[in-house]
Write an enzyme that holds these catalytic residues in place. Structure first.
Site, PDB file in Angstrom:
ATOM      1  N   CYS A 114       0.805  -1.223   0.000  1.00  0.00           N
ATOM      2  CA  CYS A 114       0.000   0.000   0.000  1.00  0.00           C
ATOM      3  C   CYS A 114       0.838   1.274   0.000  1.00  0.00           C
ATOM      4  O   CYS A 114       0.341   2.353  -0.331  1.00  0.00           O
ATOM      5  CB  CYS A 114      -0.942   0.015   1.204  1.00  0.00           C
ATOM      6  SG  CYS A 114      -2.066  -1.396   1.270  1.00  0.00           S
ATOM      7  N   HIS A 256      -3.284   7.207   3.287  1.00  0.00           N
ATOM      8  CA  HIS A 256      -3.665   5.948   2.647  1.00  0.00           C
ATOM      9  C   HIS A 256      -5.095   5.614   3.039  1.00  0.00           C
ATOM     10  O   HIS A 256      -5.470   5.646   4.214  1.00  0.00           O
ATOM     11  CB  HIS A 256      -2.715   4.829   3.086  1.00  0.00           C
ATOM     12  CG  HIS A 256      -3.163   3.468   2.672  1.00  0.00           C
ATOM     13  ND1 HIS A 256      -3.640   3.184   1.408  1.00  0.00           N
ATOM     14  CD2 HIS A 256      -3.224   2.291   3.361  1.00  0.00           C
ATOM     15  CE1 HIS A 256      -3.960   1.911   1.338  1.00  0.00           C
ATOM     16  NE2 HIS A 256      -3.719   1.345   2.518  1.00  0.00           N
ATOM     17  N   ASN A 286     -10.139  -0.017   0.201  1.00  0.00           N
ATOM     18  CA  ASN A 286      -8.675   0.063   0.207  1.00  0.00           C
ATOM     19  C   ASN A 286      -8.151  -0.471  -1.110  1.00  0.00           C
ATOM     20  O   ASN A 286      -8.211  -1.670  -1.372  1.00  0.00           O
ATOM     21  CB  ASN A 286      -8.126  -0.758   1.381  1.00  0.00           C
ATOM     22  CG  ASN A 286      -6.606  -0.754   1.454  1.00  0.00           C
ATOM     23  OD1 ASN A 286      -5.925  -0.229   0.589  1.00  0.00           O
ATOM     24  ND2 ASN A 286      -6.083  -1.354   2.513  1.00  0.00           N
TER      25      ASN A 286
END
Length: 329
Positions: A114, A256, A286
């Site tokens: 990520c 994020h 996500n």
């Protein structure tokens, strides 16, 4: 020669198919209220069967190039950050290179989960400031729906597919736009907190491993939460310190897009006003390496961010990796 790096243009792509919390209620033991309270996510995008990571990345790349006014032939480098490439090899960056016709550049993947887009942008920044490269396409792209365990209600509610891209190049002398600082971290001692165990050289795929679901994502959620809040705050603070700036100098924070509760905890720890935080995870889930560039591209498309705004990006991911990027757009 004191070269500076700026973002010349951005673009993103989200698949059309929406998988809502109501849809998930039919697939696994969960419900909309439970998901929203714990994550803030209401829906996520899912790529069609015929699309892989490189397909999503190609669309985002084409849009970023158009936004930047840069021809594919003028690119010197393509860096694609992903944790869900089409194949073990070749690199999806090379597939994107071929599809967009970028015949004069090097292309490679970067693996930082990520955190990938921030890591890739940091690498691109160094190449540009060295004077060896002038136009670099940085992409974050994922089709995480292919490696999610749709029977695990703790993880399947979180992830979605998407791609975001940015074209980086030298800042003009009269431009205030530039990357101001970056700060990157990794802690391999915590690598077991978020894994995708099978399919590599350690555990080559077998029928038994496939039956066990060992090729799918597993996560220790509570430990991830704790470490995400700690490292995102730490990286953001160090990034500001390196640039001799404070949060008062920052117009927007793009964290994020993993979990609303993580973002809120980071905001509380750093005393960040909610109105400065850009969030789109309610609609995207996500999307790992695609998370930050998609949020940035959407904010520009919706005229939330404008040229001259100072943006602080902070991320974390499997590895564990974490990082922050401070820029004036």
């Amino acid at each position: 020669m004191n070269l500076r790096t700026q973002i010349l243009g951005v673009g993103h792509y989200l698949p059309e198919k929406r998988l809502t919390n109501a849809d998930l209620e039919k697939m696994v033991e969960t419900n909309d209220q439970w998901i929203v309270e714990r994550t803030g996510i209401r829906e996520r995008r899912i790529a069609p069967p015929e699309h892989a990571t490189s397909d999503l990345a190609t669309i985002a790349a084409t849009r970023a190039l158009s936004s930047a006014g840069v021809s594919p032939q003028d690119l010197d480098m393509i860096i694609l950050a992903t944790a869900s490439g089409d194949h073990i090899m070749p690199a999806p960056a090379c597939l994107v290179q071929a599809r967009i016709g970028a015949t004069n550049c090097v292309a490679f993947d970067l693996s930082a989960a990520c955190s990938g887009f921030v890591f890739a942008a940091s690498v691109a920044d160094k190449y540009i400031k060295s004077g060896t490269h002038k136009r670099i396409l940085v992409i974050g792209a994922e089709t995480l729906s292919r490696i999610v365990n749709w029977k695990d209600r703790e993880t399947c509610i979180l992830f979605g597919d998407g791609a975001g891209a940015a074209v980086l190049g030298p800042a003009q002398t009269d431009s205030k736009s530039e990357i101001l600082s970056e700060f990157l971290l990794a802690d391999g001692t915590l690598s077991d907190l978020l894994t995708n165990r099978a399919g590599g050289s350690r555990l080559p795929l077998t029928h038994d491993l496939l039956d066990q679901g060992a090729h799918l994502v597993t996560m220790k959620g509570r430990d991830i939460f704790k470490n995400a809040v700690r490292t995102m705050s730490k990286c953001a603070s160090h990034c500001l310190e390196k640039a001799s700036m404070t949060l008062d100098d920052v117009h927007w924070i793009i964290p994020h897009q993993a979990n609303q509760r993580i973002i809120e905890a980071v905001a509380k720890q750093m005393d960040i006003p909610r109105e400065k935080i850009i969030m789109n995870l309610e609609r995207t889930g996500n999307t790992s390496a695609a998370s930050v560039p998609v949020a940035l591209s959407e904010a520009l498309e919706n005229k939330i961010i404008k040229r001259g705004d100072v943006i602080l990006i902070t991320v974390f991911g499997a590895g564990l990796t974490s990082g922050a990027l401070l820029l004036r757009y």
